[in-house]
Design an enzyme around this catalytic site. Structure first.
Site, PDB file in Angstrom:
ATOM      1  N   GLN A  42       0.857  -1.356   0.070  1.00  0.00           N
ATOM      2  CA  GLN A  42      -0.398   0.270   0.212  1.00  0.00           C
ATOM      3  C   GLN A  42       0.706   1.411  -0.330  1.00  0.00           C
ATOM      4  O   GLN A  42       1.981   1.468   0.755  1.00  0.00           O
ATOM      5  CB  GLN A  42      -1.062  -0.059   1.099  1.00  0.00           C
ATOM      6  CG  GLN A  42      -1.430   1.210   1.897  1.00  0.00           C
ATOM      7  CD  GLN A  42      -2.900   1.518   2.160  1.00  0.00           C
ATOM      8  OE1 GLN A  42      -3.928   0.951   0.909  1.00  0.00           O
ATOM      9  NE2 GLN A  42      -3.659   2.219   2.930  1.00  0.00           N
ATOM     10  N   HIS A  45       1.782  12.531   1.698  1.00  0.00           N
ATOM     11  CA  HIS A  45       0.643  11.981   2.479  1.00  0.00           C
ATOM     12  C   HIS A  45       0.654  13.036   3.885  1.00  0.00           C
ATOM     13  O   HIS A  45       0.613  12.611   5.421  1.00  0.00           O
ATOM     14  CB  HIS A  45       0.507  10.685   2.931  1.00  0.00           C
ATOM     15  CG  HIS A  45      -0.694   9.446   3.386  1.00  0.00           C
ATOM     16  ND1 HIS A  45      -1.528  10.426   4.678  1.00  0.00           N
ATOM     17  CD2 HIS A  45      -0.920   8.722   2.704  1.00  0.00           C
ATOM     18  CE1 HIS A  45      -2.334   9.618   4.997  1.00  0.00           C
ATOM     19  NE2 HIS A  45      -2.168   8.844   4.525  1.00  0.00           N
ATOM     20  N   GLU A  63      -3.949  15.503   1.010  1.00  0.00           N
ATOM     21  CA  GLU A  63      -3.060  14.689   0.166  1.00  0.00           C
ATOM     22  C   GLU A  63      -2.677  15.460  -0.671  1.00  0.00           C
ATOM     23  O   GLU A  63      -3.599  15.346  -1.851  1.00  0.00           O
ATOM     24  CB  GLU A  63      -3.090  13.127  -0.081  1.00  0.00           C
ATOM     25  CG  GLU A  63      -3.227  13.158   2.403  1.00  0.00           C
ATOM     26  CD  GLU A  63      -3.263  11.162   1.983  1.00  0.00           C
ATOM     27  OE1 GLU A  63      -2.812  10.845   1.198  1.00  0.00           O
ATOM     28  OE2 GLU A  63      -4.131  11.211   2.670  1.00  0.00           O
TER      29      GLU A  63
HETATM   30  O1  LIG Z   1      -2.106   2.850   6.797  1.00  0.00           O
HETATM   31  P1  LIG Z   1      -1.144   3.883   5.652  1.00  0.00           P
HETATM   32  O2  LIG Z   1      -1.092   2.476   4.472  1.00  0.00           O
HETATM   33  O3  LIG Z   1      -0.429   4.971   6.574  1.00  0.00           O
HETATM   34  O4  LIG Z   1      -2.855   4.735   5.468  1.00  0.00           O
HETATM   35  C1  LIG Z   1      -3.193   5.645   5.378  1.00  0.00           C
HETATM   36  C2  LIG Z   1      -4.354   5.610   4.492  1.00  0.00           C
HETATM   37  O5  LIG Z   1      -4.090   6.487   3.442  1.00  0.00           O
HETATM   38  C3  LIG Z   1      -5.136   7.488   3.111  1.00  0.00           C
HETATM   39  O6  LIG Z   1      -5.188   8.748   2.528  1.00  0.00           O
HETATM   40  C4  LIG Z   1      -5.403   6.459   2.277  1.00  0.00           C
HETATM   41  O7  LIG Z   1      -7.217   7.362   1.416  1.00  0.00           O
HETATM   42  C5  LIG Z   1      -6.503   5.051   3.325  1.00  0.00           C
HETATM   43  O8  LIG Z   1      -7.673   4.834   2.723  1.00  0.00           O
HETATM   44  C6  LIG Z   1      -5.372   5.200   3.999  1.00  0.00           C
HETATM   45  O9  LIG Z   1      -5.551   4.537   4.792  1.00  0.00           O
END
Ligand SMILES: O=P(O)(O)OC[C@H]1O[C@H](O)[C@H](O)[C@@H](O)[C@@H]1O
Length: 270
Positions: free
Chosen positions: A68, A143, A243
């Site tokens: 992610q 972010h 972001e």
């Molecule tokens: O927990 P992470 O991988 O850092 O992601 C944290 C967040 O990031 C972004 O803002 C996404 O839109 C969210 O869906 C996600 O939960």
């Protein structure tokens, strides 16, 4: 975890080599700009919870071959240079290139440069160069976790009339007034080329981006906050993420030898 500490007459900052991740930024006369979780354990191989994680070469989790938000936030960058341009302005440059590990996840040669300008304004430039002989595609984001007085006190302005994907129900909607947050919010605004303004009780933050047209607004609210790593159940009151990104249909394709820049600046007033 190794980090660089910068201090000049206008501001101070701390930036970790893992992820070229800034986790503190404070100007002489204002409170800390960035939220940092009290539960951040600063372990190598795990992104710091707070500050400004760099999501690269992917934003989100649409690419199943990639962690992610990509792999850069957990990679160790090289500190290339620190320049004290004058008593109020310091530039810090970091670089990341492909490695055996990155090629296992994403088989391309690249150069990623991150330049921080630390003064009464925080500016960051993220420059991607395709050093491979084949084209590649990236999505990316700053972010940013903004530290706020309380989630019930803030509003996010200048996104009205913009379309956004509400990722909580996968529907496209239109913003019709300033944003206030009273529940979980996870939205990707598209076609944003103007400045965004975050208003809190005692300060206003102006967000200026270039090289991007998408903006993510995120707050996990109570339940998600309690279930996330490195976050307490009360944390959702203390921050909002806004972001500046190239995300979803706003992706960037680079031919061999080409480069692209994503930039953001944060200035503050009372
Ligand atoms: O927990 P992470 O991988 O850092 O992601 C944290 C967040 O990031 C972004 O803002 C996404 O839109 C969210 O869906 C996600 O939960």
């Amino acid at each position: 975890m190794e980090y660089v500490e910068i201090k000049n007459s206008s501001a101070s900052a701390k930036i970790a080599l893992q992820g070229a991740h800034i986790f503190e930024f404070k100007t002489r006369d204002k409170d800390e700009l960035l939220w940092l979780s009290g539960e951040s354990d600063f372990l190598l191989g795990k992104a710091i919870r707070g500050g400004i994680p760099l999501c690269w070469p992917r934003f989100g989790n649409l690419d199943k071959n990639m962690p992610q938000h990509g792999f850069a936030r957990e990679a160790i960058f090289e500190l290339v240079d620190i320049k004290e341009l004058n008593e109020n302005l310091t530039e810090v440059l970091f670089k990341l290139k492909e490695s055996k590990e990155s090629r296992k996840i994403w088989d391309y040669k690249f150069e990623l440069e991150v330049k921080f300008s630390i003064s009464d304004i925080l500016e960051i430039e993220l420059k991607t160069r395709n050093c491979d002989s084949k084209e590649f595609m990236i999505t990316q984001a700053f972010h940013t976790y903004f530290k706020i007085s309380n989630i019930s006190n803030i509003s996010i302005n200048n996104l009205d009339k913009k379309y956004y994907l509400d990722t909580l129900d996968d529907k496209v909607k239109v913003q019709n007034r300033e944003i206030t947050i009273e529940q979980e919010v996870d939205r990707v605004y598209q076609g944003v080329e103007n400045d965004i303004v975050l208003k809190d009780l005692d300060r206003t933050i102006n967000i200026k981006s270039s090289g991007s047209k998408s903006v993510i607004v995120w707050n996990p609210w109570i339940e998600k906050s309690a279930s996330m790593s490195g976050m307490s159940s009360e944390a959702y009151k203390e921050f909002v993420c806004i972001e500046s990104a190239n995300a979803f249909e706003d992706f960037v394709t680079l031919l061999p030898g080409e480069s692209t820049e994503l930039k953001v600046s944060y200035s503050q007033e009372d």
